[in-house]
Design a protein around this motif. Structure first.
Motif, mmCIF file in Angstrom:
data_model
loop_
_atom_site.group_PDB
_atom_site.id
_atom_site.type_symbol
_atom_site.label_atom_id
_atom_site.label_comp_id
_atom_site.label_asym_id
_atom_site.label_seq_id
_atom_site.Cartn_x
_atom_site.Cartn_y
_atom_site.Cartn_z
ATOM 1 N N VAL A 102 0.859 -1.184 0.000
ATOM 2 C CA VAL A 102 0.000 0.000 0.000
ATOM 3 C C VAL A 102 0.899 1.239 0.000
ATOM 4 C CG1 VAL A 102 -1.885 1.197 1.148
ATOM 5 C CG2 VAL A 102 -1.712 -1.292 1.310
ATOM 6 N N VAL A 103 0.718 2.086 -1.008
ATOM 7 C CA VAL A 103 1.550 3.292 -1.140
ATOM 8 C C VAL A 103 0.651 4.468 -1.487
ATOM 9 C CG1 VAL A 103 3.612 2.012 -1.853
ATOM 10 C CG2 VAL A 103 1.992 2.814 -3.581
ATOM 11 N N GLY A 104 1.274 5.661 -1.504
ATOM 12 C CA GLY A 104 0.530 6.868 -1.864
ATOM 13 C C GLY A 104 -0.008 7.587 -0.640
ATOM 14 N N ALA A 105 -1.222 8.056 -0.755
ATOM 15 C CA ALA A 105 -1.817 8.904 0.289
ATOM 16 C C ALA A 105 -2.403 8.064 1.426
ATOM 17 C CB ALA A 105 -2.877 9.806 -0.330
ATOM 18 N N VAL A 106 -1.523 7.333 2.125
ATOM 19 C CA VAL A 106 -1.922 6.564 3.310
ATOM 20 C C VAL A 106 -1.000 6.951 4.463
ATOM 21 C CG1 VAL A 106 -2.895 4.598 2.057
ATOM 22 C CG2 VAL A 106 -0.461 4.636 2.572
ATOM 23 N N ARG A 107 -1.462 6.713 5.695
ATOM 24 C CA ARG A 107 -0.698 7.148 6.871
ATOM 25 C C ARG A 107 0.518 6.256 7.142
ATOM 26 N NH1 ARG A 107 -6.053 8.415 8.109
ATOM 27 N NH2 ARG A 107 -6.335 10.596 8.763
ATOM 28 N N GLY A 129 -5.167 3.899 7.179
ATOM 29 C CA GLY A 129 -6.227 4.677 6.540
ATOM 30 C C GLY A 129 -5.670 5.708 5.582
ATOM 31 N N ALA A 130 -6.540 6.204 4.729
ATOM 32 C CA ALA A 130 -6.139 7.228 3.765
ATOM 33 C C ALA A 130 -5.948 8.565 4.468
ATOM 34 C CB ALA A 130 -7.202 7.354 2.673
ATOM 35 N N THR A 131 -5.116 9.404 3.882
ATOM 36 C CA THR A 131 -4.861 10.713 4.480
ATOM 37 C C THR A 131 -6.048 11.650 4.328
ATOM 38 O OG1 THR A 131 -3.808 11.406 2.400
ATOM 39 C CG2 THR A 131 -2.381 10.514 4.142
ATOM 40 N N SER A 132 -6.961 11.322 3.406
ATOM 41 C CA SER A 132 -8.150 12.155 3.225
ATOM 42 C C SER A 132 -9.250 11.324 2.570
ATOM 43 C CB SER A 132 -7.834 13.374 2.355
ATOM 44 O OG SER A 132 -7.496 12.979 1.040
ATOM 45 N N THR A 133 -10.455 11.795 2.721
ATOM 46 C CA THR A 133 -11.583 11.119 2.092
ATOM 47 C C THR A 133 -11.462 11.182 0.576
ATOM 48 O OG1 THR A 133 -12.983 11.748 3.963
ATOM 49 C CG2 THR A 133 -14.089 10.995 1.971
ATOM 50 N N LYS A 134 -10.899 12.282 0.071
ATOM 51 C CA LYS A 134 -10.728 12.429 -1.366
ATOM 52 C C LYS A 134 -9.789 11.355 -1.907
ATOM 53 C CE LYS A 134 -10.364 16.554 -2.996
ATOM 54 N NZ LYS A 134 -9.820 17.905 -3.363
ATOM 55 N N ALA A 135 -8.758 11.000 -1.136
ATOM 56 C CA ALA A 135 -7.798 9.997 -1.600
ATOM 57 C C ALA A 135 -8.441 8.625 -1.725
ATOM 58 C CB ALA A 135 -6.610 9.942 -0.652
ATOM 59 N N GLU A 136 -9.423 8.325 -0.884
ATOM 60 C CA GLU A 136 -10.086 7.027 -0.963
ATOM 61 C C GLU A 136 -10.814 6.841 -2.290
ATOM 62 O OE1 GLU A 136 -12.676 6.584 2.338
ATOM 63 O OE2 GLU A 136 -11.069 6.213 3.794
ATOM 64 N N GLY A 137 -11.203 7.925 -2.925
ATOM 65 C CA GLY A 137 -11.909 7.828 -4.182
ATOM 66 C C GLY A 137 -11.050 7.408 -5.350
ATOM 67 N N SER A 138 -9.742 7.333 -5.139
ATOM 68 C CA SER A 138 -8.860 6.953 -6.240
ATOM 69 C C SER A 138 -8.736 5.437 -6.393
ATOM 70 C CB SER A 138 -7.463 7.561 -6.022
ATOM 71 O OG SER A 138 -6.879 7.045 -4.831
ATOM 72 N N VAL A 139 -9.335 4.655 -5.477
ATOM 73 C CA VAL A 139 -9.266 3.190 -5.565
ATOM 74 C C VAL A 139 -10.656 2.614 -5.354
ATOM 75 C CG1 VAL A 139 -6.858 3.001 -4.812
ATOM 76 C CG2 VAL A 139 -8.683 3.016 -3.113
ATOM 77 N N ASP A 154 -4.181 8.120 -4.660
ATOM 78 C CA ASP A 154 -3.807 9.438 -5.170
ATOM 79 C C ASP A 154 -4.420 10.513 -4.283
ATOM 80 O OD1 ASP A 154 -4.153 11.924 -7.018
ATOM 81 O OD2 ASP A 154 -2.724 10.616 -8.077
ATOM 82 N N ALA A 155 -3.604 11.414 -3.814
ATOM 83 C CA ALA A 155 -4.082 12.457 -2.896
ATOM 84 C C ALA A 155 -5.090 13.378 -3.546
ATOM 85 C CB ALA A 155 -2.896 13.258 -2.367
ATOM 86 N N SER A 156 -4.995 13.514 -4.879
ATOM 87 C CA SER A 156 -5.930 14.413 -5.565
ATOM 88 C C SER A 156 -7.303 13.794 -5.724
ATOM 89 C CB SER A 156 -5.368 14.798 -6.941
ATOM 90 O OG SER A 156 -5.283 13.642 -7.779
ATOM 91 N N GLY A 157 -7.406 12.477 -5.471
ATOM 92 C CA GLY A 157 -8.689 11.803 -5.588
ATOM 93 C C GLY A 157 -9.001 11.344 -6.986
ATOM 94 N N ALA A 158 -8.053 11.472 -7.917
ATOM 95 C CA ALA A 158 -8.293 11.013 -9.283
ATOM 96 C C ALA A 158 -8.498 9.510 -9.276
ATOM 97 C CB ALA A 158 -7.119 11.392 -10.187
ATOM 98 N N ALA A 159 -9.535 9.057 -9.973
ATOM 99 C CA ALA A 159 -9.838 7.620 -9.987
ATOM 100 C C ALA A 159 -8.682 6.859 -10.592
ATOM 101 C CB ALA A 159 -11.113 7.370 -10.779
#
Length: 228
Positions: A102-107, A129-139, A154-159
Motif C-alpha cells: 500500500v503506497v501513496g496517500a496513506v498514513r 487509513g487514507a490521508t483524506s476522504t478524497k484519496a479514498e476515491g482513487s481506488v 492518489d491524494a488528488s482523488g483522481a480515480a
C-alpha cells in the motif's frame, strides 16, 4: 470227632445244588462280538481327503477370526488423543494470507498481511487509513485483494481507472481507457481485459508484457502511461 446232623447236611446239599451250575455247563465270560469285515472304517480317496482338509481350514479361519474380533482392545485416554490431534497443525491449501503493498496517500505505507478474500478497504485500514476522504476515491474499496499487488492512493482523488498524472490503472481501467494508451487499439484493449479477468488483478506493471500482442517495443512505451 464232630459230625453234622443228617438234616442239616441234606439242607446244605440242596443249597449247593441251587448255586452251582449244572453238570457239563461251565461258566462263560461275556465278551464283545468280534468285528466283522463289514464293520471296518472305510478308506478315503484323495478327493475326500481334500474336501476334509478344506473344511478344516475354513473352520480354523472362522475360529481365528472370531478370536481376533473378541480380543481385548487397548483403551486410549481421550485427553492424550486430543493432545496428539492438536499438536500437528493442519496443512493449508494455497496459503492463508495475501501480502499487498500500500503506497501513496496513506498514513503508514508499506507491506500489509491480510487473510485471503480481504478487500482494498481492509488493506487501507491496516495501513492506517487514507490521508483524506478524497484519496479514498482513487481506488475501488470493494475490490478483492490479489497476493503481491500494489495499491496506490492518489491524494488528488483522481480515480485509479482514469488519468492520474496521465496514467491508466491496469487493474480497474475500462476498454475505452486502455484504447487511449499509445499503440493500443480495440482488439488489444480487449485482450488486456480478458487477461485480467482470467488471471485476476495485475501484480506488477511488468506482467502486462504477458498479454498477447504486447511486445518489447510496445511495453517500453506503455510503461510510462500505466500504473497499478
Amino acid at each position: 470227632m464232630f459230625s453234622v446232623p443228617p438234616a442239616i447236611q441234606a439242607r446244605l446239599e440242596r443249597l449247593a445244588q441251587q448255586w452251582l451250575p449244572e453238570h457239563g455247563h461251565e461258566p462263560q465270560l461275556l465278551l464283545p462280538p468280534a468285528r466283522t469285515e463289514s464293520a471296518r472304517i472305510p478308506r478315503l480317496d484323495a478327493r475326500s481327503w481334500r474336501v476334509l482338509v478344506t473344511l478344516g481350514s475354513v473352520a480354523f479361519l472362522i475360529v481365528g477370526w472370531m478370536w481376533w474380533q473378541g480380543r481385548a482392545q487397548p483403551v486410549v485416554p481421550i485427553a492424550d488423543h486430543l493432545v496428539t490431534s492438536t499438536a500437528t497443525p493442519l496443512p493449508t491449501v494455497g496459503g492463508s494470507e495475501v501480502v499487498v503493498h500500500v503506497v501513496g496517500a496513506v498514513r503508514r505505507p508499506g507491506l500489509v498481511h491480510l487473510a485471503v478474500g480481504s478487500r482494498v478497504a481492509e488493506a487501507l485500514k491496516a495501513a492506517g487509513g487514507a490521508t483524506s476522504t478524497k484519496a479514498e476515491g482513487s481506488v475501488n474499496l470493494a475490490r478483492i485483494l490479489v497476493d503481491g499487488e500494489q495499491i496506490r492512493l492518489d491524494a488528488s482523488g483522481a480515480a485509479a481507472g482514469g488519468a492520474s498524472d496521465g496514467k491508466v490503472s491496469l487493474n480497474s481501467a475500462s476498454a475505452q481507457q486502455f484504447e487511449e494508451l499509445p499503440g493500443v487499439g480495440p482488439v488489444l484493449a480487449q485482450r488486456i481485459l480478458d487477461y485480467r479477468k482470467e488471471h485476476g488483478s495485475f501484480r506488477s506493471i511488468d506482467e502486462l508484457d504477458e498479454v498477447s500482442g504486447i511486445g518489447t517495443a510496445l511495453m517500453s512505451q506503455l510503461r510510462a502511461h500505466v500504473q497499478m
